[in-house]
Design an enzyme around this catalytic site. Structure first.
Site, PDB file in Angstrom:
ATOM      1  N   GLU A 167       0.840  -1.195   0.000  1.00 56.71           N
ATOM      2  CA  GLU A 167       0.000   0.000   0.000  1.00 56.71           C
ATOM      3  C   GLU A 167       0.878   1.249   0.000  1.00 56.71           C
ATOM      4  OE1 GLU A 167      -2.627  -0.102   3.326  1.00 56.71           O
ATOM      5  OE2 GLU A 167      -3.927  -1.644   2.451  1.00 56.71           O
ATOM      6  N   SER A 223      -4.515   2.424   0.821  1.00 58.87           N
ATOM      7  CA  SER A 223      -5.361   2.193   1.987  1.00 58.87           C
ATOM      8  C   SER A 223      -6.706   2.874   1.768  1.00 58.87           C
ATOM      9  CB  SER A 223      -4.685   2.771   3.235  1.00 58.87           C
ATOM     10  OG  SER A 223      -5.607   2.933   4.274  1.00 58.87           O
TER      11      SER A 223
END
Length: 363
Positions: free
Chosen positions: A245, A271
């Protein structure tokens, strides 16, 4: 993803958003255990629930709540494991244009997930969506979505401002959009539900980084400026390996006051708490020789969400010249399970699942 599980019919109605510190969470877990035993006795397996109707309902819910872009990746993988031959990416693309945006929570609004739960959670949302939800889909209760909603008992009053009606929706489009273009010949994913219309058409010059850490250092050093498009590559399923991420880069841009003045594109992912103009899951990824591997500092990139486009403004002849010089980078995991994953992982457009033939397994 708890919302997605409930929308799929794989968790009990109303269970997705119960706060972890509430006693209701423990009661729900106990009820789930009982229900699992009943499902075994009834012969209802996950593949009997996870059909096209379930997947369509889950995508619809993600669009209506502007859910995380990770849901695109995870639902693609679920569809693969469930044996559905359709394209989850195409479902997201279609439903972006046909799903009203009914719920906004942090970071897109001041509401939090506990307030969403009190307002009625996923059952209320699915009721609001009406005929956009397939009420015939089977769920883990042994009943259909429609039967569950008909008999559902709400514990708190309705809040039509938090969970809006189709007539009072935040917008006529969903929260997650699929982009295509010469920088993402297969697909890329963005979340316009988390940023304003003024950022949905963005044109800027590329600042290219081959790893997340290098981008973070440059942002902290102040070398990323307003108007830049930060490109972070070799972070896809194969390149990571594992598709990290890129949340930290987004948070750093926000902290430096650049979230509204820059964009970030990557073959990695994000995210669900990010906001700002970002595009992830670019496929093919850089490690596979996708066009993102050919971007150079100063190239102009255009993100056009309304048009569904992600384009690199470089002539094809120049791209061909760069491609002829490109060589695959070494695998970041020299041994073990990550090496196997880097070798066999599918693209983000296919859920980044392990996908190999029998001859590969034998070898």
């Amino acid at each position: 993803m708890a919302c997605v599980s409930e929308a799929l019919g794989m968790s009990l109605p109303g269970s997705a958003l119960i706060p972890g510190v509430w006693a209701d969470r423990q009661r729900s877990a106990y009820e789930a255990g009982i229900r699992i035993c009943q499902l075994v006795e009834a012969g209802i397996t996950p593949r009997k629930i996870l059909d096209e109707r379930a997947l369509r309902n889950a995508v619809r819910v993600v669009q209506a709540i502007s859910g995380s872009t990770n849901a695109v990746l995870h639902l693609s993988a679920v569809a693969y494991e469930a044996g559905w031959s359709g394209s989850v990416m195409d479902l997201f693309d279609q439903m972006y244009h046909t799903t009203p945006h009914l719920v906004k929570v942090n970071p897109a609004a001041a509401y939090d997930m506990e307030e969403f739960h009190r307002a009625g959670g996923i059952p209320r949302l699915m009721e609001r969506l009406g005929d956009l939800i397939d009420s015939t889909a089977l769920t883990c209760t042994g009943q259909t979505v429609g039967e569950n909603l008909k008999g559902y008992h709400y514990l708190f009053p309705d809040d039509p401002e938090l969970i809006r009606t189709r007539e009072t929706a935040y917008g006529l489009h969903g929260g997650v959009a699929v982009l295509r273009g010469n920088l993402a010949p297969h697909t890329a994913v963005t979340k316009p539900g988390a940023y304003g219309p003024h950022l949905q058409r963005f044109r800027g010059k590329a600042r290219v980084f081959n790893r997340e850490e290098a981008a973070n250092e440059a942002i902290l050093a102040g070398t990323v400026q307003p108007g830049d498009v930060v490109v972070i590559r070799y972070e896809g399923p194969k390149g990571g390996p594992g598709m990290r991420e890129m949340y930290k880069a987004m948070k750093l841009l926000y902290g430096r006051g650049l979230a509204e003045q820059t964009a970030l594109v990557t073959d990695g992912r994000f995210s669900g708490t990010n906001n700002g103009c970002f595009v992830g899951h670019i496929s093919p990824e850089a490690a596979e020789g996708g066009p993102i591997a050919l971007v150079e500092d100063g190239d102009e990139i255009v993100i056009d969400v309304p048009a569904g486009r992600l384009d690199l403004l470089v002539e094809e002849d120049e791209l061909a010249r760069r491609r002829a010089k490109w060589t695959p980078p070494p695998v970041q995991a020299p041994r073990g399970y990550l090496q196997c994953y880097a070798r066999w992982a599918s693209s983000a457009a296919q859920g980044a699942v392990i996908h190999c033939g029998e001859e590969e397994v034998e070898r």
